[in-house]
Motif scaffolding. Sequence first.
Motif, PDB file in Angstrom:
ATOM      1  N   LEU A 139       0.843  -1.188   0.000  1.00  0.00           N
ATOM      2  CA  LEU A 139       0.000   0.000   0.000  1.00  0.00           C
ATOM      3  C   LEU A 139       0.878   1.238   0.000  1.00  0.00           C
ATOM      4  CD1 LEU A 139      -2.732  -0.994   2.610  1.00  0.00           C
ATOM      5  CD2 LEU A 139      -2.892  -1.092   0.107  1.00  0.00           C
ATOM      6  N   TYR A 140       0.421   2.277  -0.690  1.00  0.00           N
ATOM      7  CA  TYR A 140       1.147   3.534  -0.698  1.00  0.00           C
ATOM      8  C   TYR A 140       0.873   4.322   0.589  1.00  0.00           C
ATOM      9  CZ  TYR A 140       2.900   3.545  -5.515  1.00  0.00           C
ATOM     10  OH  TYR A 140       3.583   3.300  -6.668  1.00  0.00           O
ATOM     11  N   ASP A 141       1.597   5.427   0.717  1.00  0.00           N
ATOM     12  CA  ASP A 141       1.463   6.322   1.859  1.00  0.00           C
ATOM     13  C   ASP A 141       0.040   6.886   1.919  1.00  0.00           C
ATOM     14  OD1 ASP A 141       4.330   6.004   1.515  1.00  0.00           O
ATOM     15  OD2 ASP A 141       4.157   7.589   0.020  1.00  0.00           O
ATOM     16  N   TYR A 142      -0.456   7.126   3.148  1.00  0.00           N
ATOM     17  CA  TYR A 142      -1.867   7.473   3.298  1.00  0.00           C
ATOM     18  C   TYR A 142      -2.103   8.852   3.933  1.00  0.00           C
ATOM     19  CZ  TYR A 142      -0.581   5.009   7.615  1.00  0.00           C
ATOM     20  OH  TYR A 142       0.064   4.577   8.741  1.00  0.00           O
ATOM     21  N   HIS A 143      -1.058   9.698   3.990  1.00  0.00           N
ATOM     22  CA  HIS A 143      -1.292  11.106   4.337  1.00  0.00           C
ATOM     23  C   HIS A 143      -2.108  11.737   3.200  1.00  0.00           C
ATOM     24  CE1 HIS A 143      -0.480  15.383   4.949  1.00  0.00           C
ATOM     25  NE2 HIS A 143      -0.102  15.088   6.197  1.00  0.00           N
ATOM     26  N   PRO A 144      -3.068  12.640   3.523  1.00  0.00           N
ATOM     27  CA  PRO A 144      -3.896  13.218   2.452  1.00  0.00           C
ATOM     28  C   PRO A 144      -3.086  13.975   1.397  1.00  0.00           C
ATOM     29  CG  PRO A 144      -4.277  14.336   4.564  1.00  0.00           C
ATOM     30  CD  PRO A 144      -3.521  13.085   4.860  1.00  0.00           C
ATOM     31  N   LYS A 145      -1.891  14.425   1.740  1.00  0.00           N
ATOM     32  CA  LYS A 145      -1.043  15.129   0.792  1.00  0.00           C
ATOM     33  C   LYS A 145       0.181  14.293   0.380  1.00  0.00           C
ATOM     34  CE  LYS A 145      -3.095  19.222   0.512  1.00  0.00           C
ATOM     35  NZ  LYS A 145      -3.532  19.820  -0.783  1.00  0.00           N
ATOM     36  N   THR A 160       1.113  -0.203  -5.063  1.00  0.00           N
ATOM     37  CA  THR A 160       2.028  -0.558  -6.144  1.00  0.00           C
ATOM     38  C   THR A 160       2.209  -2.064  -6.164  1.00  0.00           C
ATOM     39  OG1 THR A 160       4.268  -0.328  -7.019  1.00  0.00           O
ATOM     40  CG2 THR A 160       4.034  -0.216  -4.634  1.00  0.00           C
ATOM     41  N   HIS A 161       2.455  -2.595  -7.345  1.00  0.00           N
ATOM     42  CA  HIS A 161       2.688  -4.027  -7.500  1.00  0.00           C
ATOM     43  C   HIS A 161       4.116  -4.302  -7.968  1.00  0.00           C
ATOM     44  CE1 HIS A 161      -1.496  -5.008  -6.759  1.00  0.00           C
ATOM     45  NE2 HIS A 161      -1.822  -4.002  -7.561  1.00  0.00           N
ATOM     46  N   GLU A 162       5.003  -3.333  -7.718  1.00  0.00           N
ATOM     47  CA  GLU A 162       6.385  -3.502  -8.181  1.00  0.00           C
ATOM     48  C   GLU A 162       7.105  -4.575  -7.370  1.00  0.00           C
ATOM     49  OE1 GLU A 162       8.312   0.236  -7.644  1.00  0.00           O
ATOM     50  OE2 GLU A 162       8.355   0.105  -5.467  1.00  0.00           O
ATOM     51  N   LEU A 163       8.075  -5.195  -8.020  1.00  0.00           N
ATOM     52  CA  LEU A 163       8.934  -6.186  -7.375  1.00  0.00           C
ATOM     53  C   LEU A 163      10.352  -5.943  -7.884  1.00  0.00           C
ATOM     54  CD1 LEU A 163       8.360  -8.541  -5.385  1.00  0.00           C
ATOM     55  CD2 LEU A 163       8.460 -10.074  -7.354  1.00  0.00           C
ATOM     56  N   ALA A 164      11.260  -5.640  -6.969  1.00  0.00           N
ATOM     57  CA  ALA A 164      12.626  -5.327  -7.372  1.00  0.00           C
ATOM     58  C   ALA A 164      13.587  -5.644  -6.237  1.00  0.00           C
ATOM     59  CB  ALA A 164      12.750  -3.851  -7.763  1.00  0.00           C
ATOM     60  N   VAL A 165      14.845  -5.849  -6.585  1.00  0.00           N
ATOM     61  CA  VAL A 165      15.918  -6.091  -5.626  1.00  0.00           C
ATOM     62  C   VAL A 165      16.918  -4.944  -5.753  1.00  0.00           C
ATOM     63  CG1 VAL A 165      17.794  -7.623  -4.924  1.00  0.00           C
ATOM     64  CG2 VAL A 165      15.638  -8.586  -5.778  1.00  0.00           C
ATOM     65  N   MET A 166      17.294  -4.360  -4.623  1.00  0.00           N
ATOM     66  CA  MET A 166      18.255  -3.261  -4.633  1.00  0.00           C
ATOM     67  C   MET A 166      19.504  -3.659  -3.855  1.00  0.00           C
ATOM     68  SD  MET A 166      17.786   0.749  -3.520  1.00  0.00           S
ATOM     69  CE  MET A 166      17.910   0.532  -1.739  1.00  0.00           C
ATOM     70  N   VAL A 167      20.652  -3.280  -4.394  1.00  0.00           N
ATOM     71  CA  VAL A 167      21.938  -3.459  -3.717  1.00  0.00           C
ATOM     72  C   VAL A 167      22.603  -2.094  -3.631  1.00  0.00           C
ATOM     73  CG1 VAL A 167      24.170  -4.632  -3.724  1.00  0.00           C
ATOM     74  CG2 VAL A 167      22.158  -5.796  -4.670  1.00  0.00           C
ATOM     75  N   ASP A 168      22.849  -1.619  -2.427  1.00  0.00           N
ATOM     76  CA  ASP A 168      23.557  -0.356  -2.197  1.00  0.00           C
ATOM     77  C   ASP A 168      24.940  -0.676  -1.647  1.00  0.00           C
ATOM     78  OD1 ASP A 168      21.472   1.176  -3.043  1.00  0.00           O
ATOM     79  OD2 ASP A 168      21.178   2.259  -1.164  1.00  0.00           O
ATOM     80  N   THR A 169      25.967  -0.315  -2.405  1.00  0.00           N
ATOM     81  CA  THR A 169      27.341  -0.585  -1.981  1.00  0.00           C
ATOM     82  C   THR A 169      27.964   0.679  -1.416  1.00  0.00           C
ATOM     83  OG1 THR A 169      28.290  -0.055  -4.147  1.00  0.00           O
ATOM     84  CG2 THR A 169      27.557  -2.326  -3.788  1.00  0.00           C
TER      85      THR A 169
END
Length: 385
Positions: free
Chosen positions: A286-292, A352-361
């Motif tokens: 679920l996305y963020d739920y603040h009105p703004k 969102t229905h995104e699916l991803a893998v992130m690597v931060d070096t």
Amino acid sequence: MPLYHKLGDFPQKRHTQFEKPNGGFYYEQLFGTEGFHGHSSLSYHVHRPTQVKEILNSYSVEPKIAIGKNIKSLLFKGFELKPENDFLDSRKPMLVNKDCIIGLAAPKESLRNYFYKNADADEMLFIHKGKGKLRTMLGNIPFEYGDYLIIPRGIIYQIEFETEENRLFYVESYSPFYTPKRYKNQSGQHLEHSPFCERDFILPNELETHDEKGDFLIKIKKEGMIHEVVYATHPFDVVGWDGYNFPYGFSIHNFEPITGRVHQPPPVHQTFETATFVVCSFCPRLYDYHPKAIPAPYNHSNIDSDEVLYYVDGDFMSRNNIEQGHITLHPKGIPHGPAPGAMERSIGHKETHELAVMVDTFRPLMVTEEAMGLDDGQYYKSWTE
């Protein structure tokens, strides 16, 4: 892996005699990390695990660097990597530094004709396409789409695919993979706020015990070389083991996203950590739920790390023209953020229905020749309007 596991038979007291039913003894082996200080397991073998008959060939597999010092944001079309039959030949390093190798693989065939051991690095294999079984000296692990496989350095393994179309995203790390410290108490148990827990891990089972002598080829990776070593006995001859150092699996589909009223930063998606980089899982949520609220991520500067995103599936709302198997590199030194129009498009969306893998070096990444062969050539300009 701060979780105790055991398979098969072993003596009640470690470092004591363990007799075979028909006479003789089983042979104990300590399989540990960080000398004698880190996580370890004790395995018991039918034969001595030290019997090398021959060393055949040694050859280099060191990545060939195309860009050593990079400031350009890049996009690689991963599914354009051509499949190859052999498991090791199919593995292509894309991005490297002194701490890790990040790569892609598209093996068509199972690894059956030899065994493999990475003597330098722990391995993380992410299964994008394919299904099968990881066979190891400490037991077998079934895998399917969306599974991470964590294989500690020194584990001897083979991999069997039930499928011909197999796509893997992998990371070789010169420091061990752990789950994040902030998810755990001082004893290593996952806390209530952790986005996954011990129940979600796929642990080794189906211990194979082969009592066989002969010529068994093991390809050992060490210092950028593959050494072809012939063992005198079958590498899978363990009758039992216990401890904390072993391969395991975890499905990205079992990661429970942390959300909030406003956009949450990437660390809430963290899944694994090492001393030199982190791995995050971006999952349907679920996305963020603040009105703004603005669901799209805010622009941010890469001051301390290079960011690598591997796109798996779904709708990648922060980018334009992204497809399955794409890899983006956002290098340290310049800011990045949503593609033009993505911020505005995201407003009002609920999920969102995104699916991803992130690597931060934490150290900059060098770009290999293999990666540049998949480069789209234009991505670094994609923020201009």
